[in-house]
Design a protein around this motif. Structure first.
Motif, PDB file in Angstrom:
ATOM      1  N   VAL A  63      11.611  -0.158  -0.591  1.00  0.00           N
ATOM      2  CA  VAL A  63      11.938   1.100  -1.278  1.00  0.00           C
ATOM      3  C   VAL A  63      13.443   1.328  -1.279  1.00  0.00           C
ATOM      4  O   VAL A  63      14.119   1.065  -0.276  1.00  0.00           O
ATOM      5  CB  VAL A  63      11.299   2.327  -0.561  1.00  0.00           C
ATOM      6  N   LEU A  64      13.932   1.822  -2.396  1.00  0.00           N
ATOM      7  CA  LEU A  64      15.326   2.274  -2.434  1.00  0.00           C
ATOM      8  C   LEU A  64      15.314   3.755  -2.746  1.00  0.00           C
ATOM      9  O   LEU A  64      14.611   4.200  -3.650  1.00  0.00           O
ATOM     10  CB  LEU A  64      16.110   1.528  -3.515  1.00  0.00           C
ATOM     11  N   VAL A  71      19.953  13.143  -0.246  1.00  0.00           N
ATOM     12  CA  VAL A  71      19.140  11.992   0.163  1.00  0.00           C
ATOM     13  C   VAL A  71      19.595  11.457   1.521  1.00  0.00           C
ATOM     14  O   VAL A  71      18.779  11.297   2.425  1.00  0.00           O
ATOM     15  CB  VAL A  71      19.187  10.887  -0.925  1.00  0.00           C
ATOM     16  N   TYR A  72      20.895  11.211   1.683  1.00  0.00           N
ATOM     17  CA  TYR A  72      21.298  10.641   2.975  1.00  0.00           C
ATOM     18  C   TYR A  72      21.211  11.650   4.121  1.00  0.00           C
ATOM     19  O   TYR A  72      21.273  11.289   5.283  1.00  0.00           O
ATOM     20  CB  TYR A  72      22.648   9.904   2.926  1.00  0.00           C
ATOM     21  N   THR A  87       9.652  -0.696   4.097  1.00  0.00           N
ATOM     22  CA  THR A  87      11.060  -0.707   4.525  1.00  0.00           C
ATOM     23  C   THR A  87      11.909  -0.126   3.403  1.00  0.00           C
ATOM     24  O   THR A  87      11.729  -0.470   2.239  1.00  0.00           O
ATOM     25  CB  THR A  87      11.514  -2.140   4.811  1.00  0.00           C
ATOM     26  N   GLY A  88      12.832   0.727   3.769  1.00  0.00           N
ATOM     27  CA  GLY A  88      13.628   1.374   2.717  1.00  0.00           C
ATOM     28  C   GLY A  88      15.089   1.528   3.089  1.00  0.00           C
ATOM     29  O   GLY A  88      15.503   1.264   4.230  1.00  0.00           O
ATOM     30  N   PHE A  89      15.865   1.959   2.110  1.00  0.00           N
ATOM     31  CA  PHE A  89      17.303   2.161   2.335  1.00  0.00           C
ATOM     32  C   PHE A  89      17.783   3.329   1.483  1.00  0.00           C
ATOM     33  O   PHE A  89      17.455   3.413   0.296  1.00  0.00           O
ATOM     34  CB  PHE A  89      18.076   0.885   1.964  1.00  0.00           C
ATOM     35  N   ASP A  90      18.551   4.230   2.126  1.00  0.00           N
ATOM     36  CA  ASP A  90      19.161   5.344   1.378  1.00  0.00           C
ATOM     37  C   ASP A  90      20.404   4.837   0.664  1.00  0.00           C
ATOM     38  O   ASP A  90      21.471   4.718   1.270  1.00  0.00           O
ATOM     39  CB  ASP A  90      19.585   6.465   2.343  1.00  0.00           C
TER      40      ASP A  90
END
Lengths: 354, 465
Positions: A63-64, A71-72, A87-90
């Motif tokens: 996920v992005l 968001v962050y 698994t994701g990343f901001d």
């Protein structure tokens, strides 16, 4: 020394000079270029975000999360992972407009093959290509590739003073920082990677939500911004990525914002989940006096509650499929690191209060 | 394309490579093409004018060599001056050809020298066009003489490594003076002149002193760049400055400031008018005439004429009082040549020049008078310590850097006065020292230089003339 030897000697000297120059130039650029760490005064995480993003193993993210500071501050990839196994990343930045979101996504796709892009639609309300600071801050730490060249060219169309040369040799823009250098400028960042999430432990109490304030001003949709929204849609479609719009809790968000995003979602047939409805705040468990970092942004407690609620909601609504949480040592380590950082943060906050 | 722009550095590198690989016989043609490319990149329409101008002067030169006719000379000079007069002093021209004051004076000097028989008319039209449009001198001079430059052009010089190194260090020195020192001073000057009503007393004094220094480092910096570029191509151009602020009188100042213009005015106006050969009154008249032309050359505004007239007056008064002053020194038993006395004279001269520069910097005589009114409007020495000087566009760290720079430049000026040339000294050192010095200068320019998105790279004060 004969003539040939002289020429060779001059050539070698020239090379040595150029190497020395390049070395000092690179060092000076590194020191003078502003660093955007969440801990820094700017509280913007772009430098940290790109550094951490490029450290992620290739094709390891499901996920992005795209969007601005909401968001962050509000979406916690580690908690999202604990609930969903995804698994994701901001990949968010301060005042991220839609062209920036588009180029961030494009850059991310060079390294990752995510299944989902969850985007806070707040960027729709920013006028595209209008924020020079945001442009520099977002792109300076991005690696050079066709994507960055394309992004720079696009920006230059609207900001003619911003030359590609200045992005290649950023010292041109930042040489005047010699008088504002701090210790941080000489140090390598040693922050723990929370996948783009920026934890903030303090809270602001007098935060009022204006959701039902009918006269809340909402900017008109920018034509250029919508053009980039379409580009994001197309890119997601090409790469078989599900795009979900999701408004992160933000006290400045009103029903007027929601209506506009609803229209967009209907027009483009995209899912939009609005987590700013007043009643939902109670369900999420957001406490006005405790869970806000400032007007508009959640702190760590609010982010935990929101990410927990949102991730479960996504699963319930079948918007995402649960991943496998058992066989991922890297993410087990990330969870461990986060738990440690959380404890340290809380102790520090308590110590500060005392 | 200003000397301190990236595009110029790219142009210089390409031009130099082409020039160096071209055979000796073709070099004058190559150099002309480089000069025309430099000018054409600025405005190709004006390039056509420059070419036409050069060709006309070529034929006038050839005719004047054959027929030493005064009427013909006047005709040729007026023809050469006409575009300058029309462009600069009327609203005739849409585009002011870049460097018109410089190449016009070069051409007039050439025609006068041919007429007087000091030089032969140039038979090679390429060489004459190269002389008139020689690109290192195009923006800001120096106003070279045909007898000095044409033989070098004819020779088609190819510089050796040492000469190129001297050129590079001159160029770097120029960048340093212009971008680090002059433009930093310019911030203070622009701030104060931009809102004169807001400032008074010491702040005005600081700003007018700052302008005296700014105009010097700006002009000298660009001249060093021109000299450096010329040297990189193997040409020695005339020096334009000899530590003017170490002059002990206004007369001495003009023997050190903008030498190529001063010597041009001396040779083609002062001496033809009779110089000092026709009595003291005529001499003073000639001095005033020269400074009147100098003022007019700088601009059509009355403020430039007043600036010229003041310089003439200061010089005449200085000459008139010379004997009286010497007598006074003797009576007071002061050694006129002692170090203290020389520095006193230098400060005194600097003060007079600073007063004159106020008219030069101001938009009108009225504004200059207003500056003096503001200067005496209040007595506020506390601004030096209460933080006011940090509100003139420069932060406290920048002010500190500026003061250190001025001390450094003062040391350099004194060394030059003692005939110690830093660029020559560096070139004689070993490779490591050269590397260290070049890195120091380059990175001082890169880090401490005033440039960026709001900076106008073409903002050399003397480029407007």
């Amino acid at each position: 020394m004969n003539n040939k030897k002289k020429v060779v000697a001059s050539f070698v000297k020239g090379l040595i000079w150029c190497a020395g120059f390049g070395f000092i130039f690179a060092g000076a650029t590194k020191v003078l270029q502003p660093k955007y760490y969440f801990t820094s005064e700017s509280q913007s995480p772009e430098t940290e975000m790109w550094k951490n993003f490029y450290q992620e193993p290739e094709d390891s993210l499901d996920v992005l999360f795209l969007g601005s500071s909401h968001v962050y501050n509000g979406i916690h990839p580690i908690i999202f992972y604990e609930n969903t196994g995804l698994t994701g990343f901001d990949l968010s930045s301060s005042s991220q407009d839609l062209p920036t979101s588009y180029y961030f996504l494009k850059e991310a796709l060079r390294f990752q093959k995510p299944k989902y892009v969850i985007m806070d639609p707040y960027g729709v309300f920013y006028e595209a290509f209008s924020n020079t600071v945001c442009y520099k801050r977002s792109l300076d730490d991005m690696r050079w590739s066709k994507v960055k060249v394309e992004a720079c060219k696009d920006w230059q169309e609207y900001l003619p003073d911003e030359k590609m040369f200045n992005r290649i040799f950023t010292i041109h823009d930042y040489h005047g920082r010699w008088e504002n250098l701090t210790e941080e400028d000489y140090q390598e960042d040693s922050m723990v990677n929370h996948n783009g999430y920026c934890p903030y432990f303090d809270n602001q109490e007098d935060v009022a939500h204006i959701y039902y304030q009918k006269d809340a001003v909402v900017p008109d949709l920018d034509e250029k911004a919508m053009e980039y929204f379409e580009k994001i849609l197309k890119l997601c479609e090409t790469e078989s990525i599900s795009l979900i719009l999701c408004s992160v809790p933000d006290t400045t968000w009103s029903i007027n914002h929601t209506n506009k995003i609803n229209n967009i979602a209907e027009t483009y047939e995209v899912t939009f989940l609005d987590y700013n409805v007043d009643e939902l705040y109670d369900q999420i468990g957001i406490i006005e006096e405790k869970d806000w970092k400032d007007v508009g942004h959640l702190n760590v407690y609010g982010a935990e509650k929101f990410t927990d609620y949102m991730s479960k909601d996504f699963l319930t609504k079948g918007l995402i499929e649960k991943g496998n949480i058992d066989d991922n040592p890297l993410w087990a380590e990330k969870v461990k690191n986060w738990n440690h950082a959380y404890e340290v943060g809380i102790s520090k906050q308590k110590a500060d209060e005392e | 394309m200003s000397f301190n722009s990236i595009s110029f550095l790219i142009f210089l590198t390409i031009g130099l490579c082409i020039y160096r690989i071209s055979p000796g016989k073709c070099r004058s043609v190559v150099l002309l093409l480089i000069s025309y490319a430099f000018y054409g990149l600025y405005n190709w329409k004006v390039l056509l004018f420059l070419n036409g101008f050069s060709v006309i002067n070529y034929f006038f030169g050839r005719i004047l060599e054959q027929k030493k006719n005064k009427v013909l000379l006047y005709g040729a000079v007026i023809t050469a001056l006409l575009p300058l007069l029309l462009c600069k002093y009327t609203s005739w021209s849409i585009v002011l050809p870049l460097g018109i004051s410089y190449f016009t004076f070069k051409s007039v000097g050439y025609l006068a020298d041919v007429y007087k028989g000091k030089i032969n008319a140039e038979k090679n039209i390429i060489l004459l066009c190269s002389f008139i449009s020689f690109f290192p001198e195009m923006l800001i001079g120096p106003i070279d003489r045909a007898k000095d430059l044409i033989p070098q052009l004819r020779e088609g010089r190819k510089p050796d490594v040492k000469e190129m190194e001297v050129g590079i260090f001159l160029l770097l020195g120029g960048y340093f003076e212009k971008m680090v020192v002059a433009d930093r001073l310019g911030i203070v000057v622009n701030q104060v002149y931009g809102d004169l009503n807001a400032y008074g007393g010491i702040v005005i004094f600081l700003s007018i002193v700052a302008y005296s220094l700014q105009i010097y480092f700006d002009f000298a910096g660009c001249t060093y760049m021109a000299l450096g570029v010329g040297r990189i191509f193997g040409f020695r151009l005339p020096e334009n400055f000899r530590q003017p602020y170490l002059a002990v009188s206004v007369e001495d100042f003009w023997r050190r400031w903008h030498l190529s213009l001063t010597s041009w005015l001396r040779d083609y106006i002062y001496i033809p008018l009779g110089g000092n050969r026709k009595g003291i009154v005529r001499k003073y008249f000639n001095v005033m005439a020269v400074f009147f032309v100098s003022g007019i050359w700088h601009g059509a505004g009355l403020n430039f004429i007043v600036w010229g007239a003041l310089n003439g007056l200061f010089q005449i008064i200085g000459t008139m009082l010379r004997k009286t002053k010497s007598k006074l020194y003797r009576i007071c038993s002061i050694d006129e040549h002692s170090r203290v006395c020389i520095w006193w004279k230098r400060c005194w001269t600097f003060l007079w020049m600073t007063i004159a520069w106020v008219f030069f910097r101001s938009q009108s005589v009225g504004e200059a008078i207003f500056v003096f009114k503001r200067l005496f409007s209040s007595w506020n020495p506390w601004v030096l310590s209460d933080g006011t000087i940090y509100e003139l566009g420069l932060s406290s760290k920048n002010v500190t850097v500026l003061l250190l720079l001025l001390i450094l430049m003062a040391i350099v000026e004194v060394l030059h006065e003692r005939k110690i040339s830093l660029s020559k000294w560096v070139v004689e050192q070993n490779f490591i020292v050269k590397c260290v010095v070049s890195y120091l200068v380059i990175f001082a320019v890169i880090i401490f230089g005033i440039y960026g998105t709001t900076y106008d790279a073409g903002s050399f004060i003397y480029m407007q003339f």
